[in-house]
Enzyme design. Sequence first.
Site, PDB file in Angstrom:
ATOM      1  N   LYS A  59     -18.335  63.295 -44.072  1.00  0.00           N
ATOM      2  CA  LYS A  59     -18.707  64.305 -43.070  1.00  0.00           C
ATOM      3  C   LYS A  59     -19.401  63.662 -41.863  1.00  0.00           C
ATOM      4  O   LYS A  59     -19.025  63.911 -40.724  1.00  0.00           O
ATOM      5  CB  LYS A  59     -19.628  65.370 -43.687  1.00  0.00           C
TER       6      LYS A  59
ATOM      7  N   ARG B 264     -24.450  75.394 -47.156  1.00  0.00           N
ATOM      8  CA  ARG B 264     -24.238  74.768 -48.451  1.00  0.00           C
ATOM      9  C   ARG B 264     -24.346  75.766 -49.591  1.00  0.00           C
ATOM     10  O   ARG B 264     -24.191  75.378 -50.746  1.00  0.00           O
ATOM     11  CB  ARG B 264     -25.333  73.723 -48.638  1.00  0.00           C
TER      12      ARG B 264
ATOM     13  N   ARG C 103     -23.101  52.607 -49.179  1.00  0.00           N
ATOM     14  CA  ARG C 103     -23.438  53.066 -47.816  1.00  0.00           C
ATOM     15  C   ARG C 103     -24.698  52.380 -47.286  1.00  0.00           C
ATOM     16  O   ARG C 103     -25.674  52.186 -47.998  1.00  0.00           O
ATOM     17  CB  ARG C 103     -23.657  54.580 -47.797  1.00  0.00           C
TER      18      ARG C 103
ATOM     19  N   ARG D 290     -30.208  54.809 -48.146  1.00  0.00           N
ATOM     20  CA  ARG D 290     -30.925  56.064 -48.372  1.00  0.00           C
ATOM     21  C   ARG D 290     -31.476  56.097 -49.794  1.00  0.00           C
ATOM     22  O   ARG D 290     -30.789  55.701 -50.728  1.00  0.00           O
ATOM     23  CB  ARG D 290     -29.968  57.254 -48.172  1.00  0.00           C
TER      24      ARG D 290
ATOM     25  N   ARG E  11     -25.980  65.209 -57.171  1.00  0.00           N
ATOM     26  CA  ARG E  11     -25.569  65.838 -55.905  1.00  0.00           C
ATOM     27  C   ARG E  11     -24.141  66.381 -56.019  1.00  0.00           C
ATOM     28  O   ARG E  11     -23.840  67.442 -55.468  1.00  0.00           O
ATOM     29  CB  ARG E  11     -25.676  64.819 -54.756  1.00  0.00           C
TER      30      ARG E  11
HETATM   31  P1  AP5 Z   1     -20.609  59.574 -44.876  1.00  0.00           P
HETATM   32  O1  AP5 Z   1     -19.803  59.859 -43.652  1.00  0.00           O
HETATM   33  O2  AP5 Z   1     -22.001  59.116 -44.716  1.00  0.00           O
HETATM   34  O3  AP5 Z   1     -20.507  60.834 -45.883  1.00  0.00           O
HETATM   35  P2  AP5 Z   1     -21.197  62.270 -45.848  1.00  0.00           P
HETATM   36  O4  AP5 Z   1     -20.144  63.260 -46.239  1.00  0.00           O
HETATM   37  O5  AP5 Z   1     -21.920  62.498 -44.565  1.00  0.00           O
HETATM   38  O6  AP5 Z   1     -22.174  62.110 -47.076  1.00  0.00           O
HETATM   39  P3  AP5 Z   1     -23.704  62.490 -47.296  1.00  0.00           P
HETATM   40  O7  AP5 Z   1     -24.170  61.716 -48.480  1.00  0.00           O
HETATM   41  O8  AP5 Z   1     -24.460  62.397 -46.025  1.00  0.00           O
HETATM   42  O9  AP5 Z   1     -23.556  63.964 -47.717  1.00  0.00           O
HETATM   43  P4  AP5 Z   1     -24.580  64.748 -48.532  1.00  0.00           P
HETATM   44  O10 AP5 Z   1     -23.979  66.076 -48.381  1.00  0.00           O
HETATM   45  O11 AP5 Z   1     -24.820  64.311 -49.904  1.00  0.00           O
HETATM   46  O12 AP5 Z   1     -25.977  64.415 -47.822  1.00  0.00           O
HETATM   47  P5  AP5 Z   1     -26.810  65.154 -46.700  1.00  0.00           P
HETATM   48  O13 AP5 Z   1     -27.437  64.147 -45.853  1.00  0.00           O
HETATM   49  O14 AP5 Z   1     -25.989  66.228 -46.079  1.00  0.00           O
HETATM   50  O15 AP5 Z   1     -19.768  58.500 -45.736  1.00  0.00           O
HETATM   51  C1  AP5 Z   1     -20.282  57.984 -46.961  1.00  0.00           C
HETATM   52  C2  AP5 Z   1     -19.945  56.489 -47.086  1.00  0.00           C
HETATM   53  O16 AP5 Z   1     -18.532  56.333 -47.242  1.00  0.00           O
HETATM   54  C3  AP5 Z   1     -20.324  55.648 -45.869  1.00  0.00           C
HETATM   55  O17 AP5 Z   1     -20.759  54.400 -46.314  1.00  0.00           O
HETATM   56  C4  AP5 Z   1     -19.017  55.516 -45.063  1.00  0.00           C
HETATM   57  O18 AP5 Z   1     -18.969  54.321 -44.318  1.00  0.00           O
HETATM   58  C5  AP5 Z   1     -17.977  55.543 -46.180  1.00  0.00           C
HETATM   59  N1  AP5 Z   1     -16.739  56.209 -45.800  1.00  0.00           N
HETATM   60  C6  AP5 Z   1     -16.603  57.393 -45.090  1.00  0.00           C
HETATM   61  N2  AP5 Z   1     -15.308  57.751 -44.976  1.00  0.00           N
HETATM   62  C7  AP5 Z   1     -14.590  56.794 -45.649  1.00  0.00           C
HETATM   63  C8  AP5 Z   1     -13.184  56.604 -45.892  1.00  0.00           C
HETATM   64  N3  AP5 Z   1     -12.260  57.465 -45.431  1.00  0.00           N
HETATM   65  N4  AP5 Z   1     -12.817  55.509 -46.612  1.00  0.00           N
HETATM   66  C9  AP5 Z   1     -13.755  54.633 -47.093  1.00  0.00           C
HETATM   67  N5  AP5 Z   1     -15.088  54.750 -46.884  1.00  0.00           N
HETATM   68  C10 AP5 Z   1     -15.502  55.831 -46.171  1.00  0.00           C
HETATM   69  O19 AP5 Z   1     -27.924  65.861 -47.585  1.00  0.00           O
HETATM   70  C11 AP5 Z   1     -28.921  65.121 -48.236  1.00  0.00           C
HETATM   71  C12 AP5 Z   1     -29.874  66.047 -48.959  1.00  0.00           C
HETATM   72  O20 AP5 Z   1     -30.533  66.921 -48.007  1.00  0.00           O
HETATM   73  C13 AP5 Z   1     -29.236  67.007 -49.965  1.00  0.00           C
HETATM   74  O21 AP5 Z   1     -29.076  66.387 -51.222  1.00  0.00           O
HETATM   75  C14 AP5 Z   1     -30.260  68.144 -49.985  1.00  0.00           C
HETATM   76  O22 AP5 Z   1     -31.384  67.808 -50.739  1.00  0.00           O
HETATM   77  C15 AP5 Z   1     -30.688  68.232 -48.531  1.00  0.00           C
HETATM   78  N6  AP5 Z   1     -29.842  69.155 -47.757  1.00  0.00           N
HETATM   79  C16 AP5 Z   1     -29.035  68.830 -46.699  1.00  0.00           C
HETATM   80  N7  AP5 Z   1     -28.406  69.924 -46.225  1.00  0.00           N
HETATM   81  C17 AP5 Z   1     -28.818  70.972 -46.992  1.00  0.00           C
HETATM   82  C18 AP5 Z   1     -28.513  72.357 -47.004  1.00  0.00           C
HETATM   83  N8  AP5 Z   1     -27.654  72.904 -46.134  1.00  0.00           N
HETATM   84  N9  AP5 Z   1     -29.136  73.139 -47.938  1.00  0.00           N
HETATM   85  C19 AP5 Z   1     -30.024  72.612 -48.801  1.00  0.00           C
HETATM   86  N10 AP5 Z   1     -30.339  71.305 -48.855  1.00  0.00           N
HETATM   87  C20 AP5 Z   1     -29.746  70.487 -47.961  1.00  0.00           C
HETATM   88 MG    MG Z   2     -23.972  62.750 -44.064  1.00  0.00          MG
END
Ligand code: AP5
Ligand code: MG
Length: 220
Positions: free
Chosen positions: A18, A93, A132, A165, A176
Amino acid sequence: MSEDRTFVILLGPPASGKGTQAARLREHMELPHIASGDLFRYNLKNETTLGLQAKAYMDRGELVPDDITIAMVLDRLEQPDTHQGAILDGFPRTITQAEALDRALAEQGDKVTRVLNIQVPDEVLVERVTGRRICKNCGATYHVTFNPPEEEGVCDVCGGELYQRPDDNEETVRNRIRVYREQTAPLIAYYNEKGVLEEIDGDQSIDEVTEELKAAVADL
Ligand code: AP5
Ligand code: MG
Ligand code: ZN
């Protein structure tokens, strides 16, 4: 507000790409990228009350409570840079969050324009998370194998130091993924019923996923 505002949601499990793709779509669509996880991490870094409230949940890979999350994101959506719309990453979410977003947008005569559901198998997600690395300074995202920086540990964009992270370990990511299946996956049916859902194959190269996403928003 005009009826032309565009709100695109990137839906998908942890590490589905994402953030990586939103950074590219932001340039392509000329819309701000609003990531709830990044907003929480920013608050945590600045030791705000909000950041401290969110920390325990994030460390466990649980969702931060809806009331806190909704208030934070709706507040961000009031900023003037969203006058044309926004790309939302990681929000909503839960069904409660989605309903709150729908209500807030409806008050302005707007609605969710499109939801891009990025699908990736669980085992691939674990591998992506554990490799990552993120720039401390500018937030650029890398992967030690799939998207390595030119120099190990150093950001290509700004020369900043790369870090991992705290929630990017195998145990937390499995939680997660479980939380995603239970609490977030119901949004797929929610948006499908509204006729705004597009499925994206996230298990391809980063460039191939970008092309599929661009095609899915080409008419906007
Ligand atoms: P990346 O692009 O970083 O993936 P992402 O989908 O952004 O993953 P996140 O881990 O950020 O999502 P998340 O939903 O768990 O975390 P968030 O920060 O939202 O890519 C991942 C890796 O893969 C990278 O190394 C990249 O280089 C590689 N990659 C990407 N595409 C690729 C491809 N096609 N091929 C190969 N490699 C690839 O949330 C964190 C925490 O915050 C949650 O756990 C929760 O506690 C809280 N939180 C956030 N939003 C909410 C909400 N709306 N409600 C409640 N709690 C929330
Ligand atoms: Mg992200
Ligand atoms: Zn950087």
